[in-house]
Design a protein around this motif. Sequence first.
Motif, PDB file in Angstrom:
ATOM      1  N   GLU A   1      47.361  55.589  56.026  1.00 15.12           N
ATOM      2  CA  GLU A   1      47.304  55.163  57.598  1.00 15.12           C
ATOM      3  C   GLU A   1      47.333  53.069  57.219  1.00 15.12           C
ATOM      4  O   GLU A   1      46.865  52.137  57.311  1.00 15.12           O
ATOM      5  N   GLY A   2      47.933  52.703  55.894  1.00 16.33           N
ATOM      6  CA  GLY A   2      47.873  52.003  54.643  1.00 16.33           C
ATOM      7  C   GLY A   2      46.657  51.411  53.974  1.00 16.33           C
ATOM      8  O   GLY A   2      46.330  50.565  53.848  1.00 16.33           O
ATOM      9  N   ILE A   3      45.472  52.896  54.519  1.00 19.46           N
ATOM     10  CA  ILE A   3      44.102  52.391  53.730  1.00 19.46           C
ATOM     11  C   ILE A   3      44.002  52.382  51.476  1.00 19.46           C
ATOM     12  O   ILE A   3      44.641  53.763  51.799  1.00 19.46           O
ATOM     13  N   PRO A   4      44.040  51.385  51.210  1.00 17.51           N
ATOM     14  CA  PRO A   4      43.615  51.906  49.669  1.00 17.51           C
ATOM     15  C   PRO A   4      43.180  52.715  48.988  1.00 17.51           C
ATOM     16  O   PRO A   4      42.150  53.441  49.155  1.00 17.51           O
ATOM     17  N   THR A   5      43.635  53.655  47.959  1.00 16.86           N
ATOM     18  CA  THR A   5      43.247  54.483  47.629  1.00 16.86           C
ATOM     19  C   THR A   5      42.659  54.614  46.522  1.00 16.86           C
ATOM     20  O   THR A   5      41.580  55.259  45.776  1.00 16.86           O
TER      21      THR A   5
ATOM     22  N   ILE B   1      35.970  53.870  51.009  1.00 15.76           N
ATOM     23  CA  ILE B   1      37.056  53.254  49.892  1.00 15.76           C
ATOM     24  C   ILE B   1      36.184  52.659  48.303  1.00 15.76           C
ATOM     25  O   ILE B   1      34.875  52.031  48.105  1.00 15.76           O
ATOM     26  N   PRO B   2      36.824  53.741  47.003  1.00 18.49           N
ATOM     27  CA  PRO B   2      35.764  52.879  45.987  1.00 18.49           C
ATOM     28  C   PRO B   2      35.875  51.884  46.061  1.00 18.49           C
ATOM     29  O   PRO B   2      36.001  50.485  46.401  1.00 18.49           O
ATOM     30  N   ALA B   3      34.665  50.968  45.492  1.00 18.14           N
ATOM     31  CA  ALA B   3      33.683  49.876  45.182  1.00 18.14           C
ATOM     32  C   ALA B   3      35.134  48.984  44.898  1.00 18.14           C
ATOM     33  O   ALA B   3      35.494  48.078  45.642  1.00 18.14           O
ATOM     34  N   PRO B   4      36.191  49.003  43.365  1.00 18.95           N
ATOM     35  CA  PRO B   4      36.943  48.374  43.008  1.00 18.95           C
ATOM     36  C   PRO B   4      37.666  48.152  44.066  1.00 18.95           C
ATOM     37  O   PRO B   4      38.606  46.843  43.823  1.00 18.95           O
ATOM     38  N   ALA B   5      38.169  48.893  44.819  1.00 19.58           N
ATOM     39  CA  ALA B   5      39.612  49.490  45.631  1.00 19.58           C
ATOM     40  C   ALA B   5      39.357  49.099  47.007  1.00 19.58           C
ATOM     41  O   ALA B   5      39.936  48.224  47.360  1.00 19.58           O
ATOM     42  N   ARG B   6      37.526  49.060  47.302  1.00 17.97           N
ATOM     43  CA  ARG B   6      37.248  48.095  48.573  1.00 17.97           C
ATOM     44  C   ARG B   6      37.425  46.310  48.402  1.00 17.97           C
ATOM     45  O   ARG B   6      38.055  45.897  49.343  1.00 17.97           O
ATOM     46  N   TYR B   7      37.034  45.777  46.743  1.00 16.02           N
ATOM     47  CA  TYR B   7      36.834  44.295  46.650  1.00 16.02           C
ATOM     48  C   TYR B   7      38.518  44.210  46.953  1.00 16.02           C
ATOM     49  O   TYR B   7      38.414  42.903  47.475  1.00 16.02           O
ATOM     50  N   GLU B   8      38.957  44.525  46.435  1.00 15.13           N
ATOM     51  CA  GLU B   8      40.521  44.173  46.371  1.00 15.13           C
ATOM     52  C   GLU B   8      40.929  43.999  48.250  1.00 15.13           C
ATOM     53  O   GLU B   8      41.819  43.680  48.575  1.00 15.13           O
ATOM     54  N   PHE B   9      40.825  45.432  48.602  1.00 16.73           N
ATOM     55  CA  PHE B   9      41.453  45.015  50.073  1.00 16.73           C
ATOM     56  C   PHE B   9      40.501  44.326  51.139  1.00 16.73           C
ATOM     57  O   PHE B   9      41.264  43.742  52.448  1.00 16.73           O
TER      58      PHE B   9
ATOM     59  N   PRO C   1      47.214  31.358  57.673  1.00 17.40           N
ATOM     60  CA  PRO C   1      48.338  32.103  58.886  1.00 17.40           C
ATOM     61  C   PRO C   1      49.554  32.322  57.682  1.00 17.40           C
ATOM     62  O   PRO C   1      49.411  30.749  57.632  1.00 17.40           O
ATOM     63  N   GLY C   2      50.242  32.764  58.750  1.00 14.56           N
ATOM     64  CA  GLY C   2      51.892  32.934  57.829  1.00 14.56           C
ATOM     65  C   GLY C   2      51.986  32.917  56.282  1.00 14.56           C
ATOM     66  O   GLY C   2      53.227  33.342  55.008  1.00 14.56           O
ATOM     67  N   LEU C   3      50.564  32.883  55.834  1.00 16.40           N
ATOM     68  CA  LEU C   3      51.384  33.613  54.126  1.00 16.40           C
ATOM     69  C   LEU C   3      51.481  35.465  54.243  1.00 16.40           C
ATOM     70  O   LEU C   3      50.999  35.881  54.873  1.00 16.40           O
ATOM     71  N   VAL C   4      52.069  35.680  53.053  1.00 17.01           N
ATOM     72  CA  VAL C   4      52.817  36.901  53.573  1.00 17.01           C
ATOM     73  C   VAL C   4      51.826  37.776  52.103  1.00 17.01           C
ATOM     74  O   VAL C   4      51.885  37.196  50.938  1.00 17.01           O
ATOM     75  N   VAL C   5      51.210  38.659  52.462  1.00 19.89           N
ATOM     76  CA  VAL C   5      49.616  38.954  51.162  1.00 19.89           C
ATOM     77  C   VAL C   5      50.201  40.276  51.151  1.00 19.89           C
ATOM     78  O   VAL C   5      50.889  41.120  51.824  1.00 19.89           O
ATOM     79  N   LYS C   6      50.460  40.548  49.754  1.00 16.67           N
ATOM     80  CA  LYS C   6      51.381  41.602  48.779  1.00 16.67           C
ATOM     81  C   LYS C   6      50.360  42.384  48.725  1.00 16.67           C
ATOM     82  O   LYS C   6      50.747  42.633  47.223  1.00 16.67           O
ATOM     83  N   PRO C   7      49.480  43.609  48.514  1.00 20.28           N
ATOM     84  CA  PRO C   7      48.543  43.982  47.720  1.00 20.28           C
ATOM     85  C   PRO C   7      49.274  45.531  47.267  1.00 20.28           C
ATOM     86  O   PRO C   7      50.226  46.019  47.988  1.00 20.28           O
ATOM     87  N   ASN C   8      48.442  45.547  45.820  1.00 15.43           N
ATOM     88  CA  ASN C   8      50.013  46.205  44.923  1.00 15.43           C
ATOM     89  C   ASN C   8      48.676  47.385  44.896  1.00 15.43           C
ATOM     90  O   ASN C   8      49.086  48.834  44.249  1.00 15.43           O
ATOM     91  N   TYR C   9      48.196  47.904  45.850  1.00 13.98           N
ATOM     92  CA  TYR C   9      46.924  49.149  45.558  1.00 13.98           C
ATOM     93  C   TYR C   9      47.408  49.883  46.290  1.00 13.98           C
ATOM     94  O   TYR C   9      48.965  49.618  47.500  1.00 13.98           O
TER      95      TYR C   9
END
Length: 176
Positions: A116-120, A84-92, A103-111
Amino acid sequence: FKMDTIGKVSDVYEVEEGSKLELDNKTKIFTTFDYLLEDEDTIFDIKQAALGRLASEYAIETIYKELENVSSKKESKDELLKFIPAPARYEFLISIALVQNFPGLVVKPNYPIDDEGIPTSTASGGMGDIECEDCSSYELVEVTLMQGRNQVSAEMLPITRHLIELEQYTTKGKAV
């Protein structure tokens, strides 16, 4: 598509006006799933499943070490993360850390993600990097590897704009 072998493509192809399929430069593997799947609920579910699975598979200390590595411009040795490229890996990694620690927080990344749900790549402009929601508030997380004046000039106006847009979107009061 012109296929070299199953799952491999030999070039970038036009899919619709103005958008192109993204390819991994090392292996030429087709990596952008968002172009094929436009159902936002399904993409959200795939991201949530991946974050949940990886938040439980990786120890918190491992995620912190990987965050330290990417912040120090070191490559990951992890079999998944190293591709995973560094900036995307950092967000991930920030997304995974949020799931692990709140726990209980819904995390909604926009990448954008693969199947498989891995950021590109990182979240595109015009939206916050990671949106978080709990029972009483909606939070925005902006992630950057930039430092100093570059960070302030590149991120301050977009953060302000994203917060204003988020306040209009949410019914949970003030966006923070």
